[in-house]
Scaffold this motif. Sequence first.
Motif, mmCIF file in Angstrom:
data_model
loop_
_atom_site.group_PDB
_atom_site.id
_atom_site.type_symbol
_atom_site.label_atom_id
_atom_site.label_comp_id
_atom_site.label_asym_id
_atom_site.label_seq_id
_atom_site.Cartn_x
_atom_site.Cartn_y
_atom_site.Cartn_z
ATOM 1 N N ASP A 105 52.062 -0.172 33.237
ATOM 2 C CA ASP A 105 50.879 -0.765 34.419
ATOM 3 C C ASP A 105 51.372 -0.277 35.507
ATOM 4 O O ASP A 105 51.722 -1.774 36.184
ATOM 5 C CB ASP A 105 49.965 -0.828 33.813
ATOM 6 C CG ASP A 105 48.855 -1.159 34.845
ATOM 7 O OD1 ASP A 105 48.809 -0.260 35.364
ATOM 8 O OD2 ASP A 105 47.851 -2.634 34.490
ATOM 9 N N SER A 119 42.445 0.242 28.474
ATOM 10 C CA SER A 119 42.614 -0.636 29.084
ATOM 11 C C SER A 119 43.735 -1.395 27.853
ATOM 12 O O SER A 119 43.929 -1.815 26.462
ATOM 13 C CB SER A 119 41.358 -2.301 28.944
ATOM 14 O OG SER A 119 40.624 -2.197 28.031
ATOM 15 N N THR A 146 52.346 -4.414 30.359
ATOM 16 C CA THR A 146 51.599 -4.743 32.465
ATOM 17 C C THR A 146 53.215 -4.065 32.882
ATOM 18 O O THR A 146 53.412 -3.802 34.313
ATOM 19 C CB THR A 146 52.074 -6.368 32.522
ATOM 20 O OG1 THR A 146 51.237 -6.455 31.446
ATOM 21 C CG2 THR A 146 52.382 -6.662 33.886
ATOM 22 N N ASN A 153 50.300 0.590 38.813
ATOM 23 C CA ASN A 153 48.933 0.024 39.428
ATOM 24 C C ASN A 153 48.615 -1.549 39.550
ATOM 25 O O ASN A 153 48.089 -2.417 39.809
ATOM 26 C CB ASN A 153 48.351 0.799 40.105
ATOM 27 C CG ASN A 153 47.075 0.590 38.888
ATOM 28 O OD1 ASN A 153 46.982 0.360 37.388
ATOM 29 N ND2 ASN A 153 45.959 1.985 39.500
ATOM 30 N N GLY A 154 48.788 -2.151 38.428
ATOM 31 C CA GLY A 154 48.902 -3.611 37.913
ATOM 32 C C GLY A 154 47.092 -3.910 37.658
ATOM 33 O O GLY A 154 46.858 -4.822 38.040
ATOM 34 N N ASP A 155 46.859 -3.107 37.203
ATOM 35 C CA ASP A 155 44.806 -3.213 36.792
ATOM 36 C C ASP A 155 45.058 -2.598 35.132
ATOM 37 O O ASP A 155 43.826 -2.948 35.114
ATOM 38 C CB ASP A 155 44.681 -1.654 37.262
ATOM 39 C CG ASP A 155 44.552 -0.179 36.654
ATOM 40 O OD1 ASP A 155 45.111 -0.013 35.517
ATOM 41 O OD2 ASP A 155 43.882 1.093 37.192
ATOM 42 N N HIS A 156 46.040 -3.587 34.225
ATOM 43 C CA HIS A 156 45.783 -3.407 33.203
ATOM 44 C C HIS A 156 45.228 -2.767 32.167
ATOM 45 O O HIS A 156 44.348 -2.692 31.187
ATOM 46 C CB HIS A 156 45.099 -5.110 33.194
ATOM 47 C CG HIS A 156 46.438 -5.941 32.547
ATOM 48 N ND1 HIS A 156 48.051 -6.185 32.519
ATOM 49 C CD2 HIS A 156 46.029 -6.755 31.025
ATOM 50 C CE1 HIS A 156 48.223 -6.904 31.978
ATOM 51 N NE2 HIS A 156 46.864 -7.833 31.163
ATOM 52 N N ILE A 157 45.046 -1.932 32.901
ATOM 53 C CA ILE A 157 44.327 -0.004 32.738
ATOM 54 C C ILE A 157 45.386 0.911 32.690
ATOM 55 O O ILE A 157 45.578 1.417 33.703
ATOM 56 C CB ILE A 157 43.018 0.241 33.137
ATOM 57 C CG1 ILE A 157 42.395 -0.929 33.126
ATOM 58 C CG2 ILE A 157 42.802 1.408 32.578
ATOM 59 C CD1 ILE A 157 40.914 -0.426 33.702
#
Length: 287
Positions: free
Chosen positions: A166, A127, A163, A168-172
């Motif tokens: 990432d 993350s 970002t 899918n934009g889930d910050h993971i």
Amino acid sequence: MKMEIRPLLMCFALCVVYATSKPTEKKDRVQHDALLSSKEHDDGTNFDYDHDAFLGEEEAKTFDDLTPEESKNRLGKIVDKIDADEDGFVTEAELKAWIKKAQKKYIYDNVERQWKDFDMNNDGMISWDEYKNVTYGTYLDDPESDDGYNYKQMMARDERRFTMADGNGDHIADKEEFTAFLHPEEYEHMKDIVVLETMEDIDKNGDGFIDLEEYIGDMYNHEDEMDEPGWVATEREQFSEFRDKNKDGKMDKEETMDWILPADYDHAEAEAKHLVYESDTNKVSRH
């Protein structure tokens, strides 16, 4: 183009047999593909280059102490992996993908080395908070400290790149996304961030462009020597003649991208074509 696996295997077995038989330096911002091999490409003498291109230089060294029969058995297992659709043939596309994987092995090895340092909860993901805490933990404990670095700015820049990587934009980040974060120059969707970061580094007056003096200043410290090295004059000419395409005295985003991310000759594709040709003994290829 397709070819049967057996002739390809025999070609690489042959490769293995042959393979065992300060002036001021400038900073290079240009992103180049890793070399397929440090050896000369001369099949008239040996197949060392092809051997390294197919296996990667480090992996190729592990074959040096094997007998030809052992090498053939081991290569057979590798060729089976190359045949992605398991149809008994190896296409140029499959071979190109394999060579590129070998070419980029140092990148994946680097990611593997760093992965365990950031995946703090061992969930197989990293993350942004994990990366931030590991990288900037000391600063986060004492954000008012002044040791010459602007950690706030560095952290914001890292978060922007994270970002972008990432998907899918889930910050993971999964392994592929983390690889894109650490090595953005290797991914098409990350090229804009590579250009942006480069321009931010070089654009000292903050006007959103790179002028001649900023371009030279990034490569050469004028205080280091009394007389400029010869390559500096050459770089001034390069800037005027080739980098600044619209001749307005500065490089914009597109011109900077052309400079640092050139459309280089595809060595992996050329090597794949060469190996298929050499291995296709009856020269009857399938498409």
